[in-house]
Design a protein around this motif. Structure first.
Motif, mmCIF file in Angstrom:
data_model
loop_
_atom_site.group_PDB
_atom_site.id
_atom_site.type_symbol
_atom_site.label_atom_id
_atom_site.label_comp_id
_atom_site.label_asym_id
_atom_site.label_seq_id
_atom_site.Cartn_x
_atom_site.Cartn_y
_atom_site.Cartn_z
ATOM 1 N N LEU A 126 7.948 2.048 -10.355
ATOM 2 C CA LEU A 126 8.559 3.374 -10.557
ATOM 3 C C LEU A 126 7.348 4.459 -10.334
ATOM 4 O O LEU A 126 6.223 4.230 -10.992
ATOM 5 C CB LEU A 126 9.288 3.488 -11.693
ATOM 6 N N LEU A 127 7.732 5.689 -9.894
ATOM 7 C CA LEU A 127 6.832 6.556 -9.631
ATOM 8 C C LEU A 127 6.119 7.001 -10.935
ATOM 9 O O LEU A 127 4.740 7.250 -10.872
ATOM 10 C CB LEU A 127 7.476 7.772 -8.940
ATOM 11 N N VAL A 128 6.725 6.986 -12.022
ATOM 12 C CA VAL A 128 6.243 7.400 -13.343
ATOM 13 C C VAL A 128 5.031 6.357 -13.833
ATOM 14 O O VAL A 128 3.947 6.803 -14.159
ATOM 15 C CB VAL A 128 7.099 7.460 -14.449
ATOM 16 N N GLU A 129 5.158 5.109 -13.363
ATOM 17 C CA GLU A 129 4.181 4.210 -13.948
ATOM 18 C C GLU A 129 2.845 4.445 -12.876
ATOM 19 O O GLU A 129 1.819 4.476 -13.334
ATOM 20 C CB GLU A 129 4.596 2.744 -13.376
ATOM 21 N N VAL A 130 2.897 4.846 -11.495
ATOM 22 C CA VAL A 130 1.851 5.083 -10.629
ATOM 23 C C VAL A 130 1.228 6.439 -11.300
ATOM 24 O O VAL A 130 -0.231 6.234 -11.285
ATOM 25 C CB VAL A 130 2.355 5.127 -9.286
ATOM 26 N N TYR A 162 12.710 6.583 -9.727
ATOM 27 C CA TYR A 162 12.198 6.982 -8.437
ATOM 28 C C TYR A 162 11.468 5.708 -8.087
ATOM 29 O O TYR A 162 10.226 5.519 -8.469
ATOM 30 C CB TYR A 162 11.572 8.295 -8.163
ATOM 31 N N LEU A 163 11.681 5.014 -6.991
ATOM 32 C CA LEU A 163 10.798 3.813 -6.554
ATOM 33 C C LEU A 163 9.697 4.301 -5.881
ATOM 34 O O LEU A 163 9.768 5.201 -5.072
ATOM 35 C CB LEU A 163 11.510 3.135 -5.635
ATOM 36 N N ALA A 164 8.489 4.103 -6.322
ATOM 37 C CA ALA A 164 7.131 4.717 -5.854
ATOM 38 C C ALA A 164 7.008 4.479 -4.357
ATOM 39 O O ALA A 164 6.579 5.415 -3.554
ATOM 40 C CB ALA A 164 6.113 4.193 -6.469
ATOM 41 N N ALA A 165 7.649 3.520 -3.766
ATOM 42 C CA ALA A 165 7.547 3.069 -2.418
ATOM 43 C C ALA A 165 8.112 4.298 -1.563
ATOM 44 O O ALA A 165 7.695 4.597 -0.373
ATOM 45 C CB ALA A 165 8.037 1.984 -2.131
ATOM 46 N N CYS A 166 9.037 5.173 -2.223
ATOM 47 C CA CYS A 166 9.559 6.126 -1.564
ATOM 48 C C CYS A 166 8.697 7.408 -1.347
ATOM 49 O O CYS A 166 9.206 8.364 -0.456
ATOM 50 C CB CYS A 166 11.054 6.409 -1.939
ATOM 51 N N ALA A 167 7.723 7.350 -2.175
ATOM 52 C CA ALA A 167 6.994 8.528 -1.903
ATOM 53 C C ALA A 167 5.939 8.495 -0.824
ATOM 54 O O ALA A 167 5.009 9.355 -0.745
ATOM 55 C CB ALA A 167 5.969 8.713 -3.265
ATOM 56 N N GLU A 168 6.108 7.356 -0.208
ATOM 57 C CA GLU A 168 5.052 7.315 1.026
ATOM 58 C C GLU A 168 5.035 8.610 2.096
ATOM 59 O O GLU A 168 6.052 8.851 2.366
ATOM 60 C CB GLU A 168 5.500 6.186 2.081
ATOM 61 N N LYS A 222 0.897 -1.418 0.052
ATOM 62 C CA LYS A 222 0.172 -0.072 0.122
ATOM 63 C C LYS A 222 0.999 1.352 0.082
ATOM 64 O O LYS A 222 1.981 1.351 0.498
ATOM 65 C CB LYS A 222 -0.736 -0.051 1.392
ATOM 66 N N LEU A 223 0.485 2.160 -0.934
ATOM 67 C CA LEU A 223 1.213 3.568 -0.812
ATOM 68 C C LEU A 223 0.356 4.476 -0.662
ATOM 69 O O LEU A 223 -0.845 4.516 -1.406
ATOM 70 C CB LEU A 223 1.879 3.567 -2.254
ATOM 71 N N SER A 224 0.513 5.722 0.127
ATOM 72 C CA SER A 224 -0.350 6.802 0.287
ATOM 73 C C SER A 224 0.594 8.067 0.249
ATOM 74 O O SER A 224 1.405 7.818 0.877
ATOM 75 C CB SER A 224 -1.111 6.862 1.702
ATOM 76 N N PHE A 225 0.201 9.047 -0.600
ATOM 77 C CA PHE A 225 0.846 10.149 -0.992
ATOM 78 C C PHE A 225 -0.217 11.364 -1.469
ATOM 79 O O PHE A 225 -1.230 10.950 -1.673
ATOM 80 C CB PHE A 225 2.089 10.048 -1.587
ATOM 81 N N THR A 226 0.247 12.351 -1.399
ATOM 82 C CA THR A 226 -0.549 13.620 -1.930
ATOM 83 C C THR A 226 -0.073 13.860 -3.352
ATOM 84 O O THR A 226 1.165 14.187 -3.350
ATOM 85 C CB THR A 226 -0.274 14.919 -0.922
#
Ligand code: FAD
Ligand code: FES
Ligand code: FES
Lengths: 284, 149
Positions: B21-25, B60-66, B2-6
């Motif tokens: 990767l964040l671009v995909e999300v 950028y690994l999307a998980a890091c955007a938590e 699960k990932l939550s961000f703004t």
């Protein structure tokens, strides 16, 4: 290809990070992830556990000691390093190297720990730290140690780091009156790796006599290269001939291979030229 | 996981793979201003802001955007109309492919070094490639934007 059971961990403390790393033989640390993401994407690494250091407390500070030494936490970014007032004052070569890496996006994410451990010999930070006689504090299952960076690189993309070990801090010793510089040449775009990078650090006494000197190169071999001949400037008021002797030693030590950034011979000549320029910049 | 961000000021929750990767999300959420170009951190068309940092969302690994505040060109266009106006008025685009990256980079520069000199501005924007304009109108747009703040 990535392992189907790949997991992502985000420890909050160094102790937790070390436990996460030791808990799986296929665990790897992630600093800024700028190289890890690339390697993952191209299937060049297949870890089972990613241990991200971005939320680990206590690794993100730059501290200047009263004596002029610097202690730099492993998750300090290259952008923070380049902008840091104490780093620019006490170890300008380091700020200059950090400020020239890649592009603003790489610098905003890439960390000091990652920049050291990645161990691509064309990287900018390692020669600057080598010339400044820095040490790397390492923590791991066997406890802590702090080897000089001079013995840190053991081969192309190889270091003394054992599995589950982390670089936690980089220490730059004080150098009263030290001048240091990092210069690099990029034949392609400004954001490319350098063909050659040269870091020099020179200490002089009040009379101008050199009391210590070091020079290190990026791009000149399988590892970042210290040129011991620079040490022979100590005890002298260096003249052009002395600089020329170090430049010749740099060319002789360079074992770069021919690639799209230039032929081996060209790189040897560039190793000599950028050695001259870096030393002159410190001595003028 | 699960990932939550703004994202552009709105809370988002997504289910992501650990190596996603964040671009995909972001593109998966329908925001296609952020492009995937080189995929290796060089061209800048995938630039987004994470907090006040410009990042290549292709690396950028999307998980890091938590828990982070992420801004894309779409969001910045809404939040900072002066930025888009500067690009329009200075004609800082031709085909438009690189424009989201140029815009995000300009917004990052305004946060990192609002008093940037022309030389600093050039160096900062240099990491975002453009194959059409010859860059001068882009640099003029970023200059106008910084001066308008
Ligand atoms: C587009 C682009 C351009 C670039 N241009 C340049 C350039 O001009 N000059 C240059 O020098 N470099 C350049 N680089 C490389 C860049 O310097 C590295 O990717 C970066 O320094 C790695 O830092 P990181 O924190 O992102 O490391 P990560 O990608 O997170 O990790 C890299 C390696 O270090 C390990 N690691 C990370 N942190 C630690 C730690 N604390 N302890 C132990 N091991 C750790 C990881 O396990 C991994 O093996 C470029 C990269 C890109 C993508
Ligand atoms: S697609 Fe990310 S930098 Fe080119
Ligand atoms: S406007 Fe076409 S690439 Fe920049």
């Amino acid at each position: 290809m990535t392992a189907a059971d790949l997991t992502f961990r985000s420890p909050a403390t160094l102790a937790e990070a070390l436990t996460e790393l030791a808990g799986d033989e296929d665990a790897i640390a992630v600093g800024g992830g700028t190289s890890v993401a690339l390697l993952l994407k191209h299937g060049l690494i297949e870890p089972r556990r990613l241990v991200w250091l971005g939320r680990v407390g206590g690794l993100g500070e730059i501290q200047a000691g009263p004596d002029g030494s610097l202690a730099i936490g492993a998750t300090v970014t290259l952008r923070e390093l380049a902008a840091s007032a104490p780093v620019r004052r006490l170890a300008p070569a380091l700020a200059e190297a950090a400020g020239q890496v890649g592009n603003p996006r790489v610098r905003a994410m890439a960390t000091v720990g990652g920049a050291l451990a990645h161990a691509d010999p064309r990287q900018d930070l390692p020669p600057a730290l080598l010339a400044l006689a820095a040490t790397a504090r390492i923590a791991g299952p066997a406890g802590e140690r702090e080897p000089p960076l001079a013995g840190f690189y053991t081969g192309f993309m190889e270091t003394v780091l054992a599995p589950a070990e982390l670089v936690t801090q980089v220490n730059v010793p004080a150098g009263p009156g030290r001048r240091s510089v990092y210069l690099r040449f990029t034949p392609a775009s400004e954001g490319d790796f350098p063909v050659i990078g040269a870091a020099a650090a020179v200490l002089r006494d009040a009379g101008g006599l050199v009391t210590g000197a070091a020079l290190a190169l990026a791009g000149a071999g399988p590892v970042p290269l210290l040129i011991p001949a620079a040490g022979e400037l100590a005890g002298r008021m260096p003249a052009e001939a002395d600089i020329e002797a170090v430049a010749a030693a740099a060319a002789a030590a360079a074992t770069a291979v021919s690639d799209q950034r230039g032929s081996a011979r060209y790189k040897q000549a560039m190793a000599a030229e950028w050695t001259r320029r870096a030393l002159r910049a410190c001595l003028e | 996981m699960k990932l939550s961000f703004t994202l552009n000021g709105e809370p988002v929750a997504a289910d992501v793979a650990p190596d996603e990767l964040l671009v995909e999300v972001i593109r998966g959420l329908g925001l296609t201003g952020t492009k995937q170009g080189c995929g290796v951190g060089v061209c800048g068309v995938c630039s987004v802001l994470v907090g006040d940092r410009p990042v290549s969302s292709c690396l950028y690994l999307a998980a890091c955007a938590e828990g982070e505040q992420v801004w894309t060109a779409e969001g910045l266009a809404q939040a900072e109309p002066a930025l888009i106006r500067a690009f329009a008025e200075q004609e800082g685009m031709q085909c438009g492919i690189c424009t989201p990256g140029q815009v995000v980079t300009a917004a990052a520069l305004a946060r990192e070094n609002p008093a940037a000199t022309d030389a600093e501005l050039r160096q900062y924007q240099a990491g975002t490639l453009c194959r059409c304009t010859g860059y001068q109108t882009i640099l003029a747009a970023v200059r106008a934007y910084l001066d308008s703040r």
